[in-house]
Design a protein around this motif. Structure first.
Motif, PDB file in Angstrom:
ATOM      1  N   LYS A  29       0.971  -1.219   0.042  1.00 39.72           N
ATOM      2  CA  LYS A  29       0.077   0.074  -0.060  1.00 39.72           C
ATOM      3  C   LYS A  29       0.696   1.422   0.111  1.00 39.72           C
ATOM      4  CE  LYS A  29      -3.754  -2.136   2.624  1.00 39.72           C
ATOM      5  NZ  LYS A  29      -4.983  -1.688   1.960  1.00 39.72           N
ATOM      6  N   VAL A  30       1.980   1.066   0.745  1.00 40.09           N
ATOM      7  CA  VAL A  30       2.992   2.074   0.758  1.00 40.09           C
ATOM      8  C   VAL A  30       3.363   2.852  -0.710  1.00 40.09           C
ATOM      9  CG1 VAL A  30       5.029   3.020   1.632  1.00 40.09           C
ATOM     10  CG2 VAL A  30       3.436   1.957   3.303  1.00 40.09           C
ATOM     11  N   HIS A  31       3.988   1.768  -1.333  1.00 41.82           N
ATOM     12  CA  HIS A  31       4.354   1.959  -2.677  1.00 41.82           C
ATOM     13  C   HIS A  31       3.248   2.395  -3.547  1.00 41.82           C
ATOM     14  CE1 HIS A  31       8.220   0.334  -1.917  1.00 41.82           C
ATOM     15  NE2 HIS A  31       7.674  -0.881  -1.376  1.00 41.82           N
ATOM     16  N   GLN A  32       2.236   2.628  -3.292  1.00 49.12           N
ATOM     17  CA  GLN A  32       1.066   3.061  -4.082  1.00 49.12           C
ATOM     18  C   GLN A  32       0.531   4.269  -3.476  1.00 49.12           C
ATOM     19  OE1 GLN A  32       0.403   1.525  -6.928  1.00 49.12           O
ATOM     20  NE2 GLN A  32       1.839   0.163  -6.290  1.00 49.12           N
ATOM     21  N   ASP A  33       1.169   4.857  -2.377  1.00 46.54           N
ATOM     22  CA  ASP A  33       0.671   5.955  -1.687  1.00 46.54           C
ATOM     23  C   ASP A  33       1.576   7.361  -2.078  1.00 46.54           C
ATOM     24  OD1 ASP A  33      -1.142   6.782   0.839  1.00 46.54           O
ATOM     25  OD2 ASP A  33       0.632   7.848   0.871  1.00 46.54           O
ATOM     26  N   ALA A  34       0.886   8.414  -2.625  1.00 47.15           N
ATOM     27  CA  ALA A  34       1.658   9.525  -3.071  1.00 47.15           C
ATOM     28  C   ALA A  34       2.494  10.170  -1.950  1.00 47.15           C
ATOM     29  CB  ALA A  34       0.633  10.538  -3.736  1.00 47.15           C
ATOM     30  N   LEU A  35       1.981  10.118  -0.776  1.00 48.45           N
ATOM     31  CA  LEU A  35       2.752  10.759   0.387  1.00 48.45           C
ATOM     32  C   LEU A  35       3.900   9.902   0.953  1.00 48.45           C
ATOM     33  CD1 LEU A  35       2.757  13.164   2.420  1.00 48.45           C
ATOM     34  CD2 LEU A  35       1.018  11.887   3.661  1.00 48.45           C
ATOM     35  N   LEU A  36       3.567   8.645   1.124  1.00 45.06           N
ATOM     36  CA  LEU A  36       4.581   7.852   1.863  1.00 45.06           C
ATOM     37  C   LEU A  36       5.608   7.178   0.707  1.00 45.06           C
ATOM     38  CD1 LEU A  36       2.281   6.093   4.634  1.00 45.06           C
ATOM     39  CD2 LEU A  36       3.837   7.946   4.792  1.00 45.06           C
ATOM     40  N   GLU A  37       5.358   6.850  -0.519  1.00 42.52           N
ATOM     41  CA  GLU A  37       6.057   6.227  -1.425  1.00 42.52           C
ATOM     42  C   GLU A  37       7.647   6.921  -1.530  1.00 42.52           C
ATOM     43  OE1 GLU A  37       8.335   5.275  -4.833  1.00 42.52           O
ATOM     44  OE2 GLU A  37       7.289   7.275  -4.555  1.00 42.52           O
TER      45      GLU A  37
END
Length: 158
Positions: A29-37
């Motif tokens: 999910k993190v790899h798809q998240d603009a803020l966390l990626e």
């Protein structure tokens, strides 16, 4: 329930297999998240497993992180130094991790979830604080944190 029959948070969560499933799902999910990626863009392929081992050890499981992964509390803190994490990033991290716990069916009893959320809140707030540091505030010989059930202690018994 007598205190000798109270399982560790690690056992109650489902052990290493469940924690590795949790961190694997979470980091997908993190790899798809603009803020966390951007924060996790260059993490090693073993990162999710190392984090599962760290959480497992903190929750009373085997010492895989300190012995197999050659980590320590100081080494985990060191990963956050200079990252300049924001409160928005921390909240998003919390949301995705708890969403992943729900999707995987981690125990949802109030005692376990209270302990899980308590640890994640504590740890994520420590990460944000340390992310602006220039030196590691944790000494290499400092013990790993240990997290337990808190009060009243043990899983929910109707």
């Amino acid at each position: 329930m007598d205190t000798q029959s109270i399982p560790t948070l690690y056992d109650w969560a489902g052990g290493n297999e469940k924690l590795e499933q949790l961190t694997t799902l979470f980091y997908s999910k993190v790899h798809q998240d603009a803020l966390l990626e951007p924060v996790f863009r260059h993490m090693s392929p073993e990162h999710a497993q190392h984090v599962a081992h760290f959480i497992g050890e903190v929750f009373g499981g085997p010492t895989r992180y300190t012995h197999n992964d050659h980590g320590s509390h100081a080494s985990m803190v060191a990963h956050h130094i200079g990252k300049h994490l924001t409160e928005g990033m921390r909240k998003r991290w919390m949301h995705l991790l708890l969403e992943s716990a729900d999707e995987l069916g981690l125990p949802s009893d109030p005692e376990f979830r209270s302990a899980l959320v308590g640890y994640l809140e504590w740890g994520s707030r420590i990460a944000v604080l340390n992310s602006t540091a220039t030196e590691n505030p944790i000494q290499p010989n400092e013990p790993m944190p240990r997290w337990g059930w808190g009060v009243p202690g043990g899983p929910y018994q109707p």
